[in-house]
Design an enzyme around this catalytic site. Structure first.
Site, PDB file in Angstrom:
ATOM      1  N   GLU A 212      14.438   2.459 -22.318  1.00 40.75           N
ATOM      2  CA  GLU A 212      15.598   3.095 -22.962  1.00 40.75           C
ATOM      3  C   GLU A 212      16.368   2.120 -23.865  1.00 40.75           C
ATOM      4  O   GLU A 212      17.103   2.547 -24.760  1.00 40.75           O
ATOM      5  CB  GLU A 212      16.557   3.651 -21.891  1.00 40.75           C
ATOM      6  CG  GLU A 212      15.994   4.822 -21.076  1.00 40.75           C
ATOM      7  CD  GLU A 212      14.923   4.410 -20.065  1.00 40.75           C
ATOM      8  OE1 GLU A 212      14.997   3.276 -19.530  1.00 40.75           O
ATOM      9  OE2 GLU A 212      13.985   5.213 -19.831  1.00 40.75           O
TER      10      GLU A 212
ATOM     11  N   ARG B  36      21.076  -6.527  -8.133  1.00 48.58           N
ATOM     12  CA  ARG B  36      21.611  -6.066  -9.417  1.00 48.58           C
ATOM     13  C   ARG B  36      22.978  -6.692  -9.626  1.00 48.58           C
ATOM     14  O   ARG B  36      23.861  -6.560  -8.769  1.00 48.58           O
ATOM     15  CB  ARG B  36      21.740  -4.544  -9.458  1.00 48.58           C
ATOM     16  CG  ARG B  36      22.276  -4.087 -10.818  1.00 48.58           C
ATOM     17  CD  ARG B  36      22.390  -2.585 -10.959  1.00 48.58           C
ATOM     18  NE  ARG B  36      22.778  -2.270 -12.322  1.00 48.58           N
ATOM     19  CZ  ARG B  36      22.237  -1.330 -13.081  1.00 48.58           C
ATOM     20  NH1 ARG B  36      21.273  -0.592 -12.600  1.00 48.58           N
ATOM     21  NH2 ARG B  36      22.668  -1.115 -14.311  1.00 48.58           N
TER      22      ARG B  36
ATOM     23  N   HIS C 174      23.716 -12.289 -24.234  1.00 46.88           N
ATOM     24  CA  HIS C 174      22.279 -12.324 -23.937  1.00 46.88           C
ATOM     25  C   HIS C 174      21.763 -13.767 -23.946  1.00 46.88           C
ATOM     26  O   HIS C 174      20.920 -14.134 -23.130  1.00 46.88           O
ATOM     27  CB  HIS C 174      21.498 -11.471 -24.943  1.00 46.88           C
ATOM     28  CG  HIS C 174      21.817 -10.004 -24.850  1.00 46.88           C
ATOM     29  ND1 HIS C 174      21.909  -9.336 -23.643  1.00 46.88           N
ATOM     30  CD2 HIS C 174      22.093  -9.071 -25.792  1.00 46.88           C
ATOM     31  CE1 HIS C 174      22.208  -8.068 -23.862  1.00 46.88           C
ATOM     32  NE2 HIS C 174      22.334  -7.879 -25.159  1.00 46.88           N
TER      33      HIS C 174
ATOM     34  N   ARG D  35      27.888  -9.224 -28.400  1.00 47.68           N
ATOM     35  CA  ARG D  35      27.083  -9.006 -27.192  1.00 47.68           C
ATOM     36  C   ARG D  35      25.888  -9.966 -27.135  1.00 47.68           C
ATOM     37  O   ARG D  35      25.476 -10.390 -26.060  1.00 47.68           O
ATOM     38  CB  ARG D  35      26.581  -7.550 -27.155  1.00 47.68           C
ATOM     39  CG  ARG D  35      27.700  -6.527 -26.994  1.00 47.68           C
ATOM     40  CD  ARG D  35      27.147  -5.109 -27.118  1.00 47.68           C
ATOM     41  NE  ARG D  35      26.081  -4.872 -26.166  1.00 47.68           N
ATOM     42  CZ  ARG D  35      26.279  -4.518 -24.883  1.00 47.68           C
ATOM     43  NH1 ARG D  35      27.505  -4.346 -24.432  1.00 47.68           N
ATOM     44  NH2 ARG D  35      25.273  -4.327 -24.090  1.00 47.68           N
TER      45      ARG D  35
ATOM     46  N   ASP E 237      22.246  -7.406 -15.217  1.00 49.11           N
ATOM     47  CA  ASP E 237      23.207  -6.594 -15.980  1.00 49.11           C
ATOM     48  C   ASP E 237      24.513  -7.342 -16.181  1.00 49.11           C
ATOM     49  O   ASP E 237      24.937  -8.118 -15.315  1.00 49.11           O
ATOM     50  CB  ASP E 237      23.458  -5.265 -15.235  1.00 49.11           C
ATOM     51  CG  ASP E 237      24.020  -4.214 -16.169  1.00 49.11           C
ATOM     52  OD1 ASP E 237      23.942  -4.391 -17.408  1.00 49.11           O
ATOM     53  OD2 ASP E 237      24.543  -3.204 -15.667  1.00 49.11           O
TER      54      ASP E 237
ATOM     55  N   LEU F 122       4.905 -19.785  -8.401  1.00 50.01           N
ATOM     56  CA  LEU F 122       5.787 -18.603  -8.470  1.00 50.01           C
ATOM     57  C   LEU F 122       5.164 -17.599  -9.426  1.00 50.01           C
ATOM     58  O   LEU F 122       4.749 -17.959 -10.519  1.00 50.01           O
ATOM     59  CB  LEU F 122       7.178 -19.013  -8.998  1.00 50.01           C
ATOM     60  CG  LEU F 122       8.146 -17.861  -9.328  1.00 50.01           C
ATOM     61  CD1 LEU F 122       8.583 -17.134  -8.041  1.00 50.01           C
ATOM     62  CD2 LEU F 122       9.386 -18.372 -10.074  1.00 50.01           C
TER      63      LEU F 122
ATOM     64  N   ARG G 189      22.949   1.146  -9.011  1.00 54.54           N
ATOM     65  CA  ARG G 189      21.816   2.035  -9.259  1.00 54.54           C
ATOM     66  C   ARG G 189      20.578   1.221  -9.623  1.00 54.54           C
ATOM     67  O   ARG G 189      20.667   0.035  -9.944  1.00 54.54           O
ATOM     68  CB  ARG G 189      22.147   3.056 -10.348  1.00 54.54           C
ATOM     69  CG  ARG G 189      22.662   2.466 -11.634  1.00 54.54           C
ATOM     70  CD  ARG G 189      22.923   3.536 -12.698  1.00 54.54           C
ATOM     71  NE  ARG G 189      23.570   2.933 -13.837  1.00 54.54           N
ATOM     72  CZ  ARG G 189      24.867   3.040 -14.117  1.00 54.54           C
ATOM     73  NH1 ARG G 189      25.663   3.775 -13.359  1.00 54.54           N
ATOM     74  NH2 ARG G 189      25.378   2.428 -15.169  1.00 54.54           N
ATOM     75  N   ILE G 190      19.430   1.923  -9.588  1.00 55.19           N
ATOM     76  CA  ILE G 190      18.138   1.264  -9.819  1.00 55.19           C
ATOM     77  C   ILE G 190      17.744   1.323 -11.293  1.00 55.19           C
ATOM     78  O   ILE G 190      16.974   0.488 -11.767  1.00 55.19           O
ATOM     79  CB  ILE G 190      17.071   1.909  -8.903  1.00 55.19           C
ATOM     80  CG1 ILE G 190      17.400   1.570  -7.432  1.00 55.19           C
ATOM     81  CG2 ILE G 190      15.680   1.441  -9.241  1.00 55.19           C
ATOM     82  CD1 ILE G 190      16.553   2.299  -6.430  1.00 55.19           C
TER      83      ILE G 190
END
Ligand code: FPP
Length: 252
Positions: free
Chosen positions: A67, A188, A37, A33, A20, A131, A194-195
């Site tokens: 979402e 995170r 990324h 934005r 995030d 991996l 939060r998850i």
């Protein structure tokens, strides 16, 4: 004795990450934005290298949630182009390093070109074991649980499964990541605690680690700090300290 991150029993076998902060990283630089990324994609490479060097068995990255499709059209489009370009550019190198690449999530929502690249990457790298890199894309923990329920209902209707004998192991076998150990460490970035609908079932006993650092700024030193902190955690899996005292590894 002070535990160190190099102590194998105290090293996570599986790390799951919510990446995030790309948008804020770009906004602070007065850039779109999507610039964030693209910078975030570089951190993905850094993280993969880190896991290879530390012989971590599995890394699961939350790249795009169920979402996230509701974000502005331009941002979703730019992310899709970035995924496509990253798949075209990086898969051969991942393969050379022995990385097994897989995707979890609602694949039908992606374009045919992306689905084809996903399938190609999974096929090419299927026999690798240095991996296990899983990209969660169009993924949600609730979606994962619902799709497992659908598979179970189908098996019950077909007579392949007796509902009375369904247990947690049989349920988990129908979820994404079913062949991997459950995540030991969740990281995170970006400051939120939060998850966010990530691996809801699989993270029942995962240790959580949060940092304010924005994803594009994450570096090896901070990942080392996460491992060092993980090494200090007492993982009880519902037992008492006395019960787990001699060995502090993973549940049988
Ligand atoms: C969250 O930051 C990040 C995303 C929704 C996209 C993650 C994508 C990448 C790291 C790039 C490439 C990934 C792969 C696997 C090639 P945010 O946009 O929510 O940031 P914000 O909270 O600052 O707005």
């Amino acid at each position: 004795m002070i535990a160190t991150a190099s102590d194998d029993a105290r090293k996570p076998r599986h790390i799951a990450i919510v990446m995030d902060g790309n948008g804020r990283w770009a906004e602070r630089r007065r850039r779109p934005r999507t610039f964030g990324h693209r910078a975030g994609a570089r951190t993905v490479k850094l993280c993969v290298r880190f896991c290879l060097e530390h012989r971590i068995e599995a890394l699961t990255l939350f790249a795009f949630s169920s979402e996230n499709w509701k974000r502005p059209k331009e941002e979703v489009g730019a992310l899709m182009s970035l995924f496509l370009r990253s798949l075209d550019r990086e898969v051969d190198e991942l393969h050379r390093h022995g990385v097994r690449l897989r995707f979890i999530g609602e694949r039908a929502h992606f374009s045919a070109a992306i689905r084809e690249r996903m399938h190609g990457a999974e096929t090419l790298t299927a026999a690798n074991s240095a991996l296990n890199l899983t990209i969660a894309a169009s993924y949600g923990g609730r979606w994962d649980i619902v799709q497992a329920c659908r598979a179970i209902a189908r098996d019950a209707i077909d007579g392949a499964l007796n509902p009375d004998t369904l247990d947690e192991t049989a349920f988990a076998a129908r979820l994404g990541l079913s062949d991997l150990p459950e995540p030991d460490l969740f990281i995170r970035t970006g400051g939120d605690h939060r998850i966010s609908n990530f691996l809801l079932w699989q993270m029942a006993y995962t240790e959580l680690w949060f940092t304010d650092t924005l994803w594009p700024d994450l570096d090896n030193a901070e990942l080392e700090r996460a491992l060092a902190d993980f090494a200090t955690r007492e993982r009880r899996f519902g037992l008492t300290s006395a019960q787990i005292a001699p060995s502090q590894g993973h549940p049988a």
